[in-house]
Write a protein that holds these residues in place. Structure first.
Motif, PDB file in Angstrom:
ATOM      1  N   ASP A 262     -13.409 -14.736   6.970  1.00 53.32           N
ATOM      2  CA  ASP A 262     -14.130 -13.475   7.175  1.00 53.32           C
ATOM      3  C   ASP A 262     -13.265 -12.452   7.895  1.00 53.32           C
ATOM      4  N   ILE A 263     -12.376 -12.935   8.773  1.00 54.22           N
ATOM      5  CA  ILE A 263     -11.432 -12.015   9.420  1.00 54.22           C
ATOM      6  C   ILE A 263     -10.551 -11.346   8.368  1.00 54.22           C
ATOM      7  N   ILE A 264     -10.082 -12.143   7.398  1.00 52.94           N
ATOM      8  CA  ILE A 264      -9.200 -11.597   6.358  1.00 52.94           C
ATOM      9  C   ILE A 264      -9.955 -10.620   5.459  1.00 52.94           C
ATOM     10  N   TYR A 265     -11.185 -10.987   5.074  1.00 50.71           N
ATOM     11  CA  TYR A 265     -11.994 -10.050   4.275  1.00 50.71           C
ATOM     12  C   TYR A 265     -12.181  -8.731   5.024  1.00 50.71           C
ATOM     13  N   TYR A 266     -12.465  -8.845   6.305  1.00 50.93           N
ATOM     14  CA  TYR A 266     -12.707  -7.643   7.119  1.00 50.93           C
ATOM     15  C   TYR A 266     -11.429  -6.807   7.220  1.00 50.93           C
ATOM     16  N   ALA A 268      -8.959  -6.733   5.153  1.00 48.59           N
ATOM     17  CA  ALA A 268      -8.680  -6.129   3.841  1.00 48.59           C
ATOM     18  C   ALA A 268      -9.562  -4.907   3.614  1.00 48.59           C
ATOM     19  N   ALA A 269     -10.824  -5.018   4.023  1.00 46.91           N
ATOM     20  CA  ALA A 269     -11.741  -3.880   3.875  1.00 46.91           C
ATOM     21  C   ALA A 269     -11.271  -2.687   4.703  1.00 46.91           C
ATOM     22  N   LYS A 270     -10.680  -2.986   5.849  1.00 45.25           N
ATOM     23  CA  LYS A 270     -10.174  -1.915   6.731  1.00 45.25           C
ATOM     24  C   LYS A 270      -8.739  -1.522   6.363  1.00 45.25           C
ATOM     25  N   GLU A 271      -8.193  -2.187   5.322  1.00 45.06           N
ATOM     26  CA  GLU A 271      -6.825  -1.946   4.847  1.00 45.06           C
ATOM     27  C   GLU A 271      -5.793  -2.146   5.961  1.00 45.06           C
ATOM     28  N   ASN A 272      -6.051  -3.159   6.773  1.00 44.35           N
ATOM     29  CA  ASN A 272      -5.113  -3.520   7.841  1.00 44.35           C
ATOM     30  C   ASN A 272      -4.177  -4.597   7.300  1.00 44.35           C
ATOM     31  N   TRP A 273      -3.300  -4.195   6.394  1.00 41.14           N
ATOM     32  CA  TRP A 273      -2.459  -5.151   5.677  1.00 41.14           C
ATOM     33  C   TRP A 273      -1.407  -5.791   6.573  1.00 41.14           C
ATOM     34  N   ASP A 274      -0.916  -5.067   7.552  1.00 40.21           N
ATOM     35  CA  ASP A 274       0.100  -5.635   8.449  1.00 40.21           C
ATOM     36  C   ASP A 274      -0.451  -6.855   9.188  1.00 40.21           C
ATOM     37  N   GLU A 275      -1.702  -6.745   9.606  1.00 37.54           N
ATOM     38  CA  GLU A 275      -2.322  -7.869  10.321  1.00 37.54           C
ATOM     39  C   GLU A 275      -2.517  -9.066   9.388  1.00 37.54           C
ATOM     40  N   ILE A 276      -2.861  -8.783   8.123  1.00 31.60           N
ATOM     41  CA  ILE A 276      -3.012  -9.872   7.146  1.00 31.60           C
ATOM     42  C   ILE A 276      -1.663 -10.545   6.901  1.00 31.60           C
ATOM     43  N   GLU A 277      -0.602  -9.745   6.859  1.00 31.05           N
ATOM     44  CA  GLU A 277       0.729 -10.323   6.636  1.00 31.05           C
ATOM     45  C   GLU A 277       1.108 -11.262   7.779  1.00 31.05           C
ATOM     46  N   ARG A 278       0.688 -10.924   8.985  1.00 28.75           N
ATOM     47  CA  ARG A 278       0.971 -11.801  10.130  1.00 28.75           C
ATOM     48  C   ARG A 278       0.269 -13.147   9.992  1.00 28.75           C
ATOM     49  N   ILE A 279      -0.909 -13.140   9.363  1.00 25.98           N
ATOM     50  CA  ILE A 279      -1.641 -14.398   9.159  1.00 25.98           C
ATOM     51  C   ILE A 279      -0.865 -15.305   8.208  1.00 25.98           C
ATOM     52  N   GLY A 280      -0.183 -14.706   7.239  1.00 21.97           N
ATOM     53  CA  GLY A 280       0.698 -15.471   6.364  1.00 21.97           C
ATOM     54  C   GLY A 280      -0.007 -16.152   5.212  1.00 21.97           C
ATOM     55  N   GLU A 281       0.526 -17.320   4.812  1.00 23.86           N
ATOM     56  CA  GLU A 281       0.046 -18.002   3.614  1.00 23.86           C
ATOM     57  C   GLU A 281      -1.426 -18.386   3.684  1.00 23.86           C
ATOM     58  N   GLN A 282      -1.970 -18.532   4.891  1.00 20.25           N
ATOM     59  CA  GLN A 282      -3.406 -18.855   5.020  1.00 20.25           C
ATOM     60  C   GLN A 282      -4.286 -17.750   4.447  1.00 20.25           C
ATOM     61  N   ALA A 283      -3.725 -16.551   4.282  1.00 18.61           N
ATOM     62  CA  ALA A 283      -4.508 -15.429   3.770  1.00 18.61           C
ATOM     63  C   ALA A 283      -4.522 -15.386   2.242  1.00 18.61           C
ATOM     64  N   ILE A 284      -3.668 -16.177   1.587  1.00 21.22           N
ATOM     65  CA  ILE A 284      -3.507 -16.028   0.135  1.00 21.22           C
ATOM     66  C   ILE A 284      -4.767 -16.403  -0.636  1.00 21.22           C
ATOM     67  N   ASP A 285      -5.530 -17.406  -0.175  1.00 22.01           N
ATOM     68  CA  ASP A 285      -6.767 -17.772  -0.882  1.00 22.01           C
ATOM     69  C   ASP A 285      -7.724 -16.585  -0.972  1.00 22.01           C
ATOM     70  N   VAL A 286      -7.904 -15.903   0.149  1.00 25.31           N
ATOM     71  CA  VAL A 286      -8.799 -14.744   0.150  1.00 25.31           C
ATOM     72  C   VAL A 286      -8.200 -13.614  -0.671  1.00 25.31           C
ATOM     73  N   LEU A 287      -6.907 -13.402  -0.559  1.00 20.96           N
ATOM     74  CA  LEU A 287      -6.264 -12.349  -1.349  1.00 20.96           C
ATOM     75  C   LEU A 287      -6.386 -12.641  -2.844  1.00 20.96           C
ATOM     76  N   SER A 288      -6.356 -13.930  -3.210  1.00 18.93           N
ATOM     77  CA  SER A 288      -6.538 -14.299  -4.621  1.00 18.93           C
ATOM     78  C   SER A 288      -7.921 -13.914  -5.107  1.00 18.93           C
ATOM     79  N   GLU A 289      -8.924 -14.064  -4.234  1.00 22.11           N
ATOM     80  CA  GLU A 289     -10.285 -13.659  -4.605  1.00 22.11           C
ATOM     81  C   GLU A 289     -10.378 -12.147  -4.743  1.00 22.11           C
ATOM     82  N   LEU A 290      -9.633 -11.435  -3.915  1.00 26.08           N
ATOM     83  CA  LEU A 290      -9.619  -9.969  -4.030  1.00 26.08           C
ATOM     84  C   LEU A 290      -8.953  -9.520  -5.320  1.00 26.08           C
ATOM     85  N   MET A 291      -8.135 -10.400  -5.913  1.00 28.83           N
ATOM     86  CA  MET A 291      -7.452 -10.060  -7.163  1.00 28.83           C
ATOM     87  C   MET A 291      -8.396  -9.979  -8.357  1.00 28.83           C
TER      88      MET A 291
END
Length: 375
Positions: A262-266, A268-291
């Protein structure tokens, strides 16, 4: 009458005590109340004029006599409601409310057939009579009435009553009414309900490009309380509504994410991509759903972030993007996979063998040849 005995005005207190004394005396003597004589139109008009008087005693006397007249006074009182004086209008409405069933029936009938100015006052007043028939009449206004101000007042009254019987009509107004004042009133009224249907309708408003309506919907969702959070979270995750607006609504409700997803979804909604990049590979599952989001811009942003994070876990969603109907997104995925080189080859070969999507198979085969040739 008992309430008037405590009034600040001495004349009113005395009059109330006098009337109470007469009633008590009649009751003790076992005397039946005298029948009310029929009043001529002129006499009724005179009593109604008395309601406009600045003299409180004259007003009270008119109220008393009109109330005693009952049904005979209902129609003339209703006809007088379109007077421009709001104090007079409210007084007439209060008298009608106190006349019971015959007056309620007449008000409902007039709400359908009367003049707009009369309908407005009646729609306001019927909010004080929360019965099935009055709620039904107010709902019918939202479906059938041509005057937008009458519809607006009906929407406000249904919110004031807060009965779920009025919910469908309010959702109808939010979804279908083209008048902004009516829509706004219905949005506000939905905030008094905690049912999923009301919350769902308010979340749908968040898709609007009208900032004012979105803000109204957010305020109403806040009024709905914590019941709105699960449905807002579902919208944030699914992408069924504008994620940025949904995230703002959650902020307004003081929501705190409980899971990393939910942190990653949030973020992404706020377009805080730098923070998502810091999370790293753990964020890819959620990013795949956004695809698979319906918005090409959201898909492009998610793809860019997957490419930036990189690693083996990025390869599968990049291959899925080969089937994207948006050409820039597909080409971006091709180029990133080409840069992955031999690391992507086993995944591409597996997709060629297993996928049922002919587009992905075709582009994967072309990409394998590019990687093999190195160009």
């Amino acid at each position: 009458l008992v309430e008037f005995t405590g009034d600040k005005n001495e004349k009113i207190r005395k009059k109330a005590l006098e009337l109470l004394g007469k009633e008590a005396g009649a009751a003790k003597a076992g005397v039946a109340p005298e029948p009310v004589p029929a009043k001529s139109g002129n006499e009724l008009a005179g009593l109604i004029d008395g309601l406009r008087s600045s003299d409180t005693m004259i007003q009270m006397d008119a109220v008393e006599k009109l109330s005693i007249l009952g049904e005979k006074a209902i129609k003339p009182l209703i006809d007088s409601i379109d007077d421009k004086n709001p104090e007079f209008q409210n007084l007439v409405a209060e008298i009608l409310t106190g006349m019971g069933d015959p007056a309620v029936k007449s008000m409902i009938k007039e709400l359908k057939t009367g003049r707009p100015a009369v309908k407005i006052i009646l729609a306001q007043n019927l909010a004080k009579i929360p019965e099935d028939r009055t709620i039904g009449a107010l709902c019918e206004v939202l479906y059938e009435e041509s005057d937008p101000v009458v519809r607006m007042v009906a929407a406000e009254s249904l919110g004031f009553i807060g009965d779920s019987q009025g919910l469908d009509a309010l959702v109808y107004a939010v979804t279908n009414d083209e008048n902004s004042r009516v829509k706004s009133a219905a949005i506000v009224s939905l905030g008094y309900f905690s049912e999923p249907k009301a919350i769902g309708a308010l979340i749908s408003v968040l898709d609007s490009d009208d900032h004012f309506m979105c803000r109204k919907a957010v305020d109403s969702l806040k009024n709905s309380g914590t019941e709105a959070i699960p449905l807002l979270l579902e919208a944030l995750r699914s992408g069924s509504h504008k994620r940025a607006h949904v995230a703002f609504a959650l902020e307004t409700l003081s929501w705190v994410p409980e899971t990393e997803r939910d942190i990653i979804y949030y973020l992404a909604a706020k377009e805080n991509w730098d923070e998502i990049e810091r999370i790293g590979e753990q964020a890819i599952d959620v990013l795949s759903e956004l695809m698979i989001d319906g918005d090409p811009e959201s898909r492009a942003n998610a793809l860019e972030m997957i490419a930036r994070i990189g690693g083996d876990s990025s390869i599968t969603p990049l291959i899925s993007a080969l089937g994207d109907l948006n050409t820039p997104i597909r080409k971006k995925a091709e180029n990133v996979l080409f840069e992955q080189g031999k690391a992507a080859t086993p995944y591409l070969e597996q997709v060629v063998a297993d996928t049922a999507d002919p587009n992905i198979r075709t582009f994967a085969m072309k990409l394998l040849k590019r990687i093999e040739s190195g160009s």
